[in-house]
Design a protein around this motif. Structure first.
Motif, PDB file in Angstrom:
ATOM      1  N   ASP A  43      32.429   6.723 -93.053  1.00  0.00           N
ATOM      2  CA  ASP A  43      32.050   5.494 -93.755  1.00  0.00           C
ATOM      3  C   ASP A  43      33.050   5.115 -94.841  1.00  0.00           C
ATOM      4  O   ASP A  43      32.993   4.010 -95.373  1.00  0.00           O
ATOM      5  N   LEU A  44      33.932   6.034 -95.205  1.00  0.00           N
ATOM      6  CA  LEU A  44      34.926   5.736 -96.246  1.00  0.00           C
ATOM      7  C   LEU A  44      36.212   5.244 -95.594  1.00  0.00           C
ATOM      8  O   LEU A  44      36.485   5.548 -94.428  1.00  0.00           O
ATOM      9  N   THR A  45      37.007   4.512 -96.373  1.00  0.00           N
ATOM     10  CA  THR A  45      38.282   4.030 -95.828  1.00  0.00           C
ATOM     11  C   THR A  45      39.270   5.191 -95.734  1.00  0.00           C
ATOM     12  O   THR A  45      39.058   6.270 -96.320  1.00  0.00           O
ATOM     13  N   VAL A  46      40.357   4.934 -95.032  1.00  0.00           N
ATOM     14  CA  VAL A  46      41.430   5.930 -94.928  1.00  0.00           C
ATOM     15  C   VAL A  46      41.910   6.285 -96.337  1.00  0.00           C
ATOM     16  O   VAL A  46      42.061   7.460 -96.692  1.00  0.00           O
ATOM     17  N   GLU A  47      42.105   5.258 -97.169  1.00  0.00           N
ATOM     18  CA  GLU A  47      42.561   5.487 -98.541  1.00  0.00           C
ATOM     19  C   GLU A  47      41.579   6.386 -99.305  1.00  0.00           C
ATOM     20  O   GLU A  47      41.977   7.338 -99.973  1.00  0.00           O
ATOM     21  N   PHE A  74      52.778   9.581 -89.970  1.00  0.00           N
ATOM     22  CA  PHE A  74      51.665   8.982 -89.215  1.00  0.00           C
ATOM     23  C   PHE A  74      51.552   7.484 -89.537  1.00  0.00           C
ATOM     24  O   PHE A  74      50.659   7.072 -90.295  1.00  0.00           O
ATOM     25  N   PRO A  75      52.421   6.627 -88.957  1.00  0.00           N
ATOM     26  CA  PRO A  75      52.423   5.199 -89.285  1.00  0.00           C
ATOM     27  C   PRO A  75      51.060   4.496 -89.153  1.00  0.00           C
ATOM     28  O   PRO A  75      50.755   3.616 -89.965  1.00  0.00           O
ATOM     29  N   PRO A  76      50.187   4.882 -88.176  1.00  0.00           N
ATOM     30  CA  PRO A  76      48.904   4.161 -88.089  1.00  0.00           C
ATOM     31  C   PRO A  76      48.066   4.277 -89.369  1.00  0.00           C
ATOM     32  O   PRO A  76      47.264   3.387 -89.656  1.00  0.00           O
ATOM     33  N   LEU A  77      48.276   5.324 -90.146  1.00  0.00           N
ATOM     34  CA  LEU A  77      47.462   5.466 -91.366  1.00  0.00           C
ATOM     35  C   LEU A  77      47.840   4.396 -92.386  1.00  0.00           C
ATOM     36  O   LEU A  77      46.995   3.952 -93.172  1.00  0.00           O
ATOM     37  N   ALA A  78      49.092   3.965 -92.381  1.00  0.00           N
ATOM     38  CA  ALA A  78      49.510   2.869 -93.276  1.00  0.00           C
ATOM     39  C   ALA A  78      48.865   1.566 -92.800  1.00  0.00           C
ATOM     40  O   ALA A  78      48.325   0.799 -93.596  1.00  0.00           O
ATOM     41  N   ALA A  79      48.888   1.363 -91.495  1.00  0.00           N
ATOM     42  CA  ALA A  79      48.335   0.115 -90.946  1.00  0.00           C
ATOM     43  C   ALA A  79      46.828   0.008 -91.205  1.00  0.00           C
ATOM     44  O   ALA A  79      46.305  -1.084 -91.414  1.00  0.00           O
ATOM     45  N   PHE A  80      46.128   1.143 -91.175  1.00  0.00           N
ATOM     46  CA  PHE A  80      44.664   1.111 -91.313  1.00  0.00           C
ATOM     47  C   PHE A  80      44.199   1.670 -92.660  1.00  0.00           C
ATOM     48  O   PHE A  80      43.093   2.185 -92.783  1.00  0.00           O
ATOM     49  N   TRP A  81      45.059   1.587 -93.671  1.00  0.00           N
ATOM     50  CA  TRP A  81      44.800   2.200 -94.992  1.00  0.00           C
ATOM     51  C   TRP A  81      43.456   1.764 -95.574  1.00  0.00           C
ATOM     52  O   TRP A  81      42.744   2.526 -96.199  1.00  0.00           O
ATOM     53  N   ARG A  82      43.103   0.511 -95.379  1.00  0.00           N
ATOM     54  CA  ARG A  82      41.865  -0.023 -95.990  1.00  0.00           C
ATOM     55  C   ARG A  82      40.706  -0.065 -94.988  1.00  0.00           C
ATOM     56  O   ARG A  82      39.626  -0.577 -95.311  1.00  0.00           O
ATOM     57  N   ALA A  83      40.911   0.468 -93.785  1.00  0.00           N
ATOM     58  CA  ALA A  83      39.854   0.407 -92.765  1.00  0.00           C
ATOM     59  C   ALA A  83      38.952   1.637 -92.858  1.00  0.00           C
ATOM     60  O   ALA A  83      39.404   2.719 -93.256  1.00  0.00           O
ATOM     61  N   THR A 130      36.366   3.765 -87.747  1.00  0.00           N
ATOM     62  CA  THR A 130      36.860   2.801 -86.756  1.00  0.00           C
ATOM     63  C   THR A 130      38.178   3.247 -86.119  1.00  0.00           C
ATOM     64  O   THR A 130      38.689   2.590 -85.220  1.00  0.00           O
ATOM     65  N   LEU A 131      38.754   4.349 -86.585  1.00  0.00           N
ATOM     66  CA  LEU A 131      40.030   4.823 -86.023  1.00  0.00           C
ATOM     67  C   LEU A 131      39.819   5.409 -84.624  1.00  0.00           C
ATOM     68  O   LEU A 131      38.720   5.876 -84.297  1.00  0.00           O
ATOM     69  N   SER A 132      40.889   5.454 -83.837  1.00  0.00           N
ATOM     70  CA  SER A 132      40.828   6.129 -82.536  1.00  0.00           C
ATOM     71  C   SER A 132      40.796   7.648 -82.772  1.00  0.00           C
ATOM     72  O   SER A 132      41.059   8.113 -83.888  1.00  0.00           O
ATOM     73  N   GLY A 133      40.509   8.405 -81.705  1.00  0.00           N
ATOM     74  CA  GLY A 133      40.457   9.869 -81.833  1.00  0.00           C
ATOM     75  C   GLY A 133      41.762  10.440 -82.367  1.00  0.00           C
ATOM     76  O   GLY A 133      41.769  11.306 -83.251  1.00  0.00           O
ATOM     77  N   GLY A 134      42.887   9.939 -81.845  1.00  0.00           N
ATOM     78  CA  GLY A 134      44.193  10.437 -82.289  1.00  0.00           C
ATOM     79  C   GLY A 134      44.454  10.103 -83.744  1.00  0.00           C
ATOM     80  O   GLY A 134      44.992  10.909 -84.498  1.00  0.00           O
ATOM     81  N   GLN A 135      44.065   8.879 -84.136  1.00  0.00           N
ATOM     82  CA  GLN A 135      44.281   8.467 -85.534  1.00  0.00           C
ATOM     83  C   GLN A 135      43.399   9.279 -86.487  1.00  0.00           C
ATOM     84  O   GLN A 135      43.819   9.633 -87.591  1.00  0.00           O
ATOM     85  N   LYS A 136      42.177   9.598 -86.036  1.00  0.00           N
ATOM     86  CA  LYS A 136      41.300  10.452 -86.872  1.00  0.00           C
ATOM     87  C   LYS A 136      41.943  11.826 -87.068  1.00  0.00           C
ATOM     88  O   LYS A 136      41.887  12.414 -88.148  1.00  0.00           O
TER      89      LYS A 136
END
Ligand SMILES: Nc1ncnc2c1ncn2[C@@H]1O[C@H](COP(=O)(O)OP(=O)(O)OP(=O)(O)O)[C@@H](O)[C@H]1O
Length: 240
Positions: free
Chosen positions: A94-98, A122-131, A135-141
């Motif tokens: 429930d918390l954002t990546v940040e 891990f570039p996707p973490l920059a893209a989804f910093w506030r998400a 909501t991330l994919s398994g790999g991004q998690k």
């Protein structure tokens, strides 16, 4: 010889009335990667959780940089410089990546230089910093869970199956990030079922069976000996 970063001597752990670890001996030398291998259910996760203090050893010693941490509370173990990446990833959906990263930096704010290093790995973490992390994919998690362990300077990483269930392309991103951590001098104890990743990253291997370590040696020795793999792990993973 230099004191290893981590040494377990005769560690025994019970979970409820079950005797799970029955005398685990292993070492992680400084700046090296020890792979913890073995069939399902032999006690690899329990070993990592015992080092971190989630389960308490009822006998034996857990020496981190020469100090026995077997009775030290888990948050204090983290503050001493041990980063743990659990098998279930341990992120807050429930918390954002940040926010996940902020909570992971236990000694103070997340340093900008460290954040930038994590974004580079891990570039996707920059893209989804506030998400929201959920909501991330398994790999991004999985990237986030490793990034959380990297939120501050660590002397030892304990990582449980970082490539489990990931697509091959993400497995290589993960392996590359772990290789970079290693190149920076981090010491690691890594549970990994993907033998190709284990072979690429490991300096040493410790193979478990029935709650204890039954073989330790150079990862290259195990990787090059199909008969030894068959004997220790019940299957030949040559060429995997
Ligand atoms: N919370 C628990 N309660 C009871 N038994 C448990 C618990 N957690 C683990 N075990 C048992 O302890 C043994 C070792 O489990 P552990 O997860 O450490 O093995 P593992 O080598 O990491 O296996 P895997 O690769 O399947 O994760 C297993 O027999 C498991 O069923």
């Amino acid at each position: 010889m230099a004191e290893p970063m981590l040494r377990l001597d005769g560690v025994q752990t019970d979970i409820g009335r079950y005797h799970i670890l029955s005398g685990v001996d292993l070492e992680v030398p400084r700046g090296e990667v020890t792979m913890l291998l073995g069939r399902n259910g032999v006690g690899k996760t329990t070993t990592l959780r015992t080092i971190m203090g989630h389960w308490r050893a009822k006998a034996g010693r857990v020496l981190f940089d020469g100090q026995d941490i077997a009775k030290v509370p888990t948050p204090a173990i983290a503050r001493m410089g041990v980063g743990f990446v659990p098998e279930d990833m341990g992120i807050f959906s429930d918390l954002t990546v940040e926010e996940n990263m902020t909570l992971a930096a236990v000694s103070g704010p997340l340093a900008p230089a460290r954040r930038d290093r994590i974004f580079a790995a891990f570039p996707p973490l920059a893209a989804f910093w506030r998400a929201p992390a959920g909501t991330l994919s398994g790999g991004q998690k999985q990237m986030l869970s490793i990034a959380r362990a990297m939120a501050e300077e660590r002397r030892l990483y304990l990582i449980d199956e970082p490539t489990k269930g990931l697509a091959p392309a993400i497995v290589s991103t993960m392996a590359q990030a772990l290789r970079e951590l290693k190149a920076e001098g981090a010491s690691m104890l890594l549970v990994e079922q993907n033998f190709a990743v284990a072979r690429a990253l490991g300096d040493r291997a410790a193979v478990m069976e029935g709650g204890r370590v039954i073989w330790t040696g150079a990862m290259a020795e195990l990787a090059n000996d199909a008969a030894l793999q068959e004997r220790l792990m019940g299957l030949s993973v040559e060429g995997a």
